[in-house]
Design a protein around this motif. Structure first.
Motif, PDB file in Angstrom:
ATOM      1  N   LEU A  41      -7.537   6.467  -0.255  1.00 13.74           N
ATOM      2  CA  LEU A  41      -6.374   5.592  -0.410  1.00 13.74           C
ATOM      3  C   LEU A  41      -5.418   5.846   0.739  1.00 13.74           C
ATOM      4  O   LEU A  41      -5.194   7.010   1.115  1.00 13.74           O
ATOM      5  CB  LEU A  41      -5.654   5.893  -1.741  1.00 13.74           C
ATOM      6  N   PHE A  42      -4.847   4.770   1.281  1.00 16.62           N
ATOM      7  CA  PHE A  42      -3.898   4.868   2.392  1.00 16.62           C
ATOM      8  C   PHE A  42      -2.576   4.300   1.919  1.00 16.62           C
ATOM      9  O   PHE A  42      -2.513   3.124   1.513  1.00 16.62           O
ATOM     10  CB  PHE A  42      -4.445   4.134   3.616  1.00 16.62           C
ATOM     11  N   VAL A  43      -1.552   5.120   1.922  1.00 13.83           N
ATOM     12  CA  VAL A  43      -0.259   4.718   1.352  1.00 13.83           C
ATOM     13  C   VAL A  43       0.843   4.853   2.396  1.00 13.83           C
ATOM     14  O   VAL A  43       0.846   5.796   3.191  1.00 13.83           O
ATOM     15  CB  VAL A  43       0.087   5.569   0.111  1.00 13.83           C
ATOM     16  N   LEU A  61       3.746  -2.050   9.297  1.00 14.42           N
ATOM     17  CA  LEU A  61       3.317  -1.005   8.368  1.00 14.42           C
ATOM     18  C   LEU A  61       2.022  -1.400   7.660  1.00 14.42           C
ATOM     19  O   LEU A  61       1.091  -0.591   7.536  1.00 14.42           O
ATOM     20  CB  LEU A  61       4.430  -0.765   7.338  1.00 14.42           C
ATOM     21  N   LEU A  62       1.934  -2.650   7.204  1.00 15.26           N
ATOM     22  CA  LEU A  62       0.727  -3.097   6.507  1.00 15.26           C
ATOM     23  C   LEU A  62      -0.478  -3.080   7.442  1.00 15.26           C
ATOM     24  O   LEU A  62      -1.573  -2.665   7.044  1.00 15.26           O
ATOM     25  CB  LEU A  62       0.948  -4.495   5.915  1.00 15.26           C
ATOM     26  N   PHE A  83     -18.115  -0.943   5.192  1.00 11.17           N
ATOM     27  CA  PHE A  83     -17.102  -0.389   4.287  1.00 11.17           C
ATOM     28  C   PHE A  83     -16.273  -1.550   3.756  1.00 11.17           C
ATOM     29  O   PHE A  83     -16.427  -2.696   4.195  1.00 11.17           O
ATOM     30  CB  PHE A  83     -16.222   0.645   5.016  1.00 11.17           C
ATOM     31  N   ARG A  84     -15.413  -1.250   2.789  1.00  7.28           N
ATOM     32  CA  ARG A  84     -14.557  -2.292   2.224  1.00  7.28           C
ATOM     33  C   ARG A  84     -13.129  -1.780   2.135  1.00  7.28           C
ATOM     34  O   ARG A  84     -12.901  -0.634   1.717  1.00  7.28           O
ATOM     35  CB  ARG A  84     -15.059  -2.702   0.840  1.00  7.28           C
ATOM     36  N   LEU A  85     -12.186  -2.628   2.520  1.00 15.56           N
ATOM     37  CA  LEU A  85     -10.758  -2.329   2.378  1.00 15.56           C
ATOM     38  C   LEU A  85     -10.206  -3.270   1.315  1.00 15.56           C
ATOM     39  O   LEU A  85     -10.394  -4.486   1.410  1.00 15.56           O
ATOM     40  CB  LEU A  85     -10.025  -2.543   3.709  1.00 15.56           C
ATOM     41  N   VAL A  86      -9.560  -2.706   0.307  1.00 18.55           N
ATOM     42  CA  VAL A  86      -9.076  -3.494  -0.834  1.00 18.55           C
ATOM     43  C   VAL A  86      -7.648  -3.096  -1.158  1.00 18.55           C
ATOM     44  O   VAL A  86      -7.332  -1.902  -1.204  1.00 18.55           O
ATOM     45  CB  VAL A  86      -9.919  -3.221  -2.099  1.00 18.55           C
ATOM     46  N   MET A  87      -6.818  -4.110  -1.409  1.00 18.76           N
ATOM     47  CA  MET A  87      -5.477  -3.822  -1.932  1.00 18.76           C
ATOM     48  C   MET A  87      -5.282  -4.632  -3.205  1.00 18.76           C
ATOM     49  O   MET A  87      -5.229  -5.868  -3.163  1.00 18.76           O
ATOM     50  CB  MET A  87      -4.405  -4.168  -0.887  1.00 18.76           C
ATOM     51  N   ASN A  88      -5.223  -3.957  -4.324  1.00 20.33           N
ATOM     52  CA  ASN A  88      -4.999  -4.630  -5.602  1.00 20.33           C
ATOM     53  C   ASN A  88      -3.504  -4.880  -5.776  1.00 20.33           C
ATOM     54  O   ASN A  88      -2.688  -4.029  -5.426  1.00 20.33           O
ATOM     55  CB  ASN A  88      -5.520  -3.753  -6.740  1.00 20.33           C
ATOM     56  N   LEU A 102      -4.014   1.040   0.116  1.00 24.57           N
ATOM     57  CA  LEU A 102      -5.208   0.347   0.588  1.00 24.57           C
ATOM     58  C   LEU A 102      -6.400   1.243   0.274  1.00 24.57           C
ATOM     59  O   LEU A 102      -6.432   2.402   0.697  1.00 24.57           O
ATOM     60  CB  LEU A 102      -5.085   0.115   2.101  1.00 24.57           C
ATOM     61  N   HIS A 103      -7.352   0.695  -0.489  1.00 29.77           N
ATOM     62  CA  HIS A 103      -8.572   1.450  -0.798  1.00 29.77           C
ATOM     63  C   HIS A 103      -9.554   1.318   0.366  1.00 29.77           C
ATOM     64  O   HIS A 103      -9.777   0.211   0.880  1.00 29.77           O
ATOM     65  CB  HIS A 103      -9.282   0.861  -2.031  1.00 29.77           C
TER      66      HIS A 103
END
Ligand code: 5GP
Ligand code: ZN
Length: 115
Positions: A41-43, A61-62, A83-88, A102-103
Protein backbone atom coordinates in the motif's frame (compact mmCIF):
# COMPACT_ATOMS: atom_id res chain seq x y z
CA UNK A 1 -2.15 13.66 11.07
CA UNK A 2 -5.65 12.57 11.91
CA UNK A 3 -5.59 11.24 15.48
CA UNK A 4 -7.75 8.16 14.99
CA UNK A 5 -6.52 7.24 11.50
CA UNK A 6 -4.77 3.87 11.18
CA UNK A 7 -2.52 4.85 8.28
CA UNK A 8 -1.57 8.18 9.92
CA UNK A 9 -0.39 6.05 12.87
CA UNK A 10 1.67 3.85 10.54
CA UNK A 11 3.17 6.98 8.92
CA UNK A 12 3.99 8.31 12.40
CA UNK A 13 5.61 4.98 13.38
CA UNK A 14 3.08 4.36 16.16
CA UNK A 15 1.90 1.12 14.53
CA UNK A 16 4.54 -1.13 12.95
CA UNK A 17 4.53 -1.98 9.25
CA UNK A 18 7.01 -3.54 6.83
CA UNK A 19 8.16 -0.61 4.71
CA UNK A 20 8.95 -1.02 1.03
CA UNK A 21 9.25 2.69 0.17
CA UNK A 22 9.77 5.93 2.09
CA UNK A 23 10.17 9.47 0.79
CA UNK A 24 9.11 12.99 1.72
CA UNK A 25 5.59 12.63 0.33
CA UNK A 26 4.61 9.00 0.68
CA UNK A 27 5.16 5.73 2.50
CA UNK A 28 4.86 2.23 1.00
CA UNK A 29 4.34 -0.81 3.24
CA UNK A 30 3.13 -4.41 2.96
CA UNK A 31 -0.58 -5.09 3.38
CA UNK A 32 -1.37 -6.98 6.59
CA UNK A 33 -3.73 -9.30 4.68
CA UNK A 34 -2.02 -9.88 1.33
CA UNK A 35 -4.25 -10.76 -1.63
CA UNK A 36 -1.29 -11.63 -3.87
CA UNK A 37 2.35 -12.68 -3.30
CA UNK A 38 3.26 -8.98 -3.47
CA UNK A 39 0.65 -6.67 -1.93
CA UNK A 40 1.79 -3.24 -0.80
CA UNK A 41 0.00 0.00 0.00
CA UNK A 42 1.25 3.49 -0.88
CA UNK A 43 -0.13 6.30 1.25
CA UNK A 44 0.42 10.06 1.29
CA UNK A 45 2.16 11.12 4.48
CA UNK A 46 -0.40 13.89 4.83
CA UNK A 47 -3.89 12.71 5.77
CA UNK A 48 -6.36 12.63 2.88
CA UNK A 49 -9.44 10.52 3.59
CA UNK A 50 -10.52 9.50 0.11
CA UNK A 51 -9.53 10.36 -3.45
CA UNK A 52 -12.73 12.38 -3.89
CA UNK A 53 -11.36 14.85 -1.35
CA UNK A 54 -8.30 15.57 -3.49
CA UNK A 55 -7.95 19.08 -4.89
CA UNK A 56 -5.91 20.30 -7.83
CA UNK A 57 -3.08 20.84 -5.33
CA UNK A 58 -3.00 17.06 -4.79
CA UNK A 59 -2.49 16.19 -8.46
CA UNK A 60 1.24 15.77 -8.14
CA UNK A 61 0.81 13.77 -4.93
CA UNK A 62 -1.58 11.30 -6.60
CA UNK A 63 0.82 10.82 -9.49
CA UNK A 64 3.63 10.41 -6.99
CA UNK A 65 1.86 7.39 -5.44
CA UNK A 66 1.73 5.69 -8.85
CA UNK A 67 5.34 6.47 -9.53
CA UNK A 68 6.46 5.08 -6.14
CA UNK A 69 4.39 1.91 -6.58
CA UNK A 70 5.85 1.33 -10.04
CA UNK A 71 9.36 1.85 -8.69
CA UNK A 72 8.72 -0.88 -6.11
CA UNK A 73 7.22 -3.13 -8.81
CA UNK A 74 10.48 -2.72 -10.71
CA UNK A 75 12.58 -3.41 -7.60
CA UNK A 76 10.55 -6.54 -6.81
CA UNK A 77 11.01 -7.84 -10.37
CA UNK A 78 7.36 -7.79 -11.44
CA UNK A 79 7.49 -4.88 -13.88
CA UNK A 80 7.52 -7.13 -16.96
CA UNK A 81 5.44 -10.04 -15.62
CA UNK A 82 2.75 -7.54 -14.63
CA UNK A 83 1.06 -5.94 -11.69
CA UNK A 84 -2.07 -4.03 -10.75
CA UNK A 85 -2.52 -0.63 -9.11
CA UNK A 86 -5.90 -0.13 -7.43
CA UNK A 87 -7.44 2.67 -5.42
CA UNK A 88 -10.75 1.83 -3.79
CA UNK A 89 -13.04 4.75 -3.04
CA UNK A 90 -15.95 4.89 -0.62
CA UNK A 91 -18.64 2.25 -0.05
CA UNK A 92 -19.18 0.66 -3.44
CA UNK A 93 -15.47 0.88 -4.20
CA UNK A 94 -14.75 -1.21 -1.11
CA UNK A 95 -12.70 1.40 0.75
CA UNK A 96 -12.31 0.30 4.37
CA UNK A 97 -9.48 2.56 5.56
CA UNK A 98 -10.21 6.24 5.08
CA UNK A 99 -6.72 7.47 4.34
CA UNK A 100 -5.98 7.37 0.60
CA UNK A 101 -3.92 4.34 -0.42
CA UNK A 102 -2.87 2.81 -3.71
CA UNK A 103 -2.70 -0.99 -3.73
CA UNK A 104 0.14 -2.69 -5.62
CA UNK A 105 -0.76 -6.32 -6.36
CA UNK A 106 1.52 -8.73 -8.21
CA UNK A 107 3.06 -12.18 -8.27
CA UNK A 108 0.11 -14.14 -9.67
CA UNK A 109 -2.25 -13.74 -12.63
CA UNK A 110 -4.93 -11.24 -11.60
CA UNK A 111 -8.38 -11.79 -13.00
CA UNK A 112 -10.65 -9.18 -14.58
CA UNK A 113 -13.25 -7.94 -13.89
CA UNK A 114 -12.57 -7.69 -10.16
CA UNK A 115 -15.28 -8.78 -7.72
P1 5GP B 1 -9.19 -0.78 1.26
O1 5GP B 1 -10.20 -1.89 1.43
O2 5GP B 1 -9.55 0.41 2.13
O3 5GP B 1 -8.91 -0.40 -0.15
O4 5GP B 1 -7.82 -1.38 1.77
C1 5GP B 1 -7.39 -1.33 3.10
C2 5GP B 1 -6.26 -2.29 3.20
O5 5GP B 1 -5.57 -2.03 4.42
C3 5GP B 1 -6.68 -3.76 3.23
O6 5GP B 1 -6.09 -4.46 2.14
C4 5GP B 1 -6.19 -4.24 4.60
O7 5GP B 1 -5.70 -5.58 4.56
C5 5GP B 1 -5.10 -3.26 4.94
N1 5GP B 1 -4.89 -3.05 6.36
C6 5GP B 1 -5.84 -2.88 7.31
N2 5GP B 1 -5.28 -2.71 8.51
C7 5GP B 1 -3.94 -2.76 8.33
C8 5GP B 1 -2.82 -2.64 9.22
O8 5GP B 1 -2.95 -2.44 10.42
N3 5GP B 1 -1.57 -2.75 8.66
C9 5GP B 1 -1.41 -2.97 7.33
N4 5GP B 1 -0.13 -3.06 6.88
N5 5GP B 1 -2.44 -3.08 6.45
C10 5GP B 1 -3.69 -2.97 6.96
ZN1 ZN C 1 -4.69 9.42 7.92
Amino acid sequence: MSADCLFCKIVAGKIPATKVHDDALCLGFLDISPQAPLHALFVPKRHLATVGDATTEDRELLGHLMFAATKVAREKGVLDSGFRLVMNANRDGGQTVFHVHLHLLAGRPLTWPPG
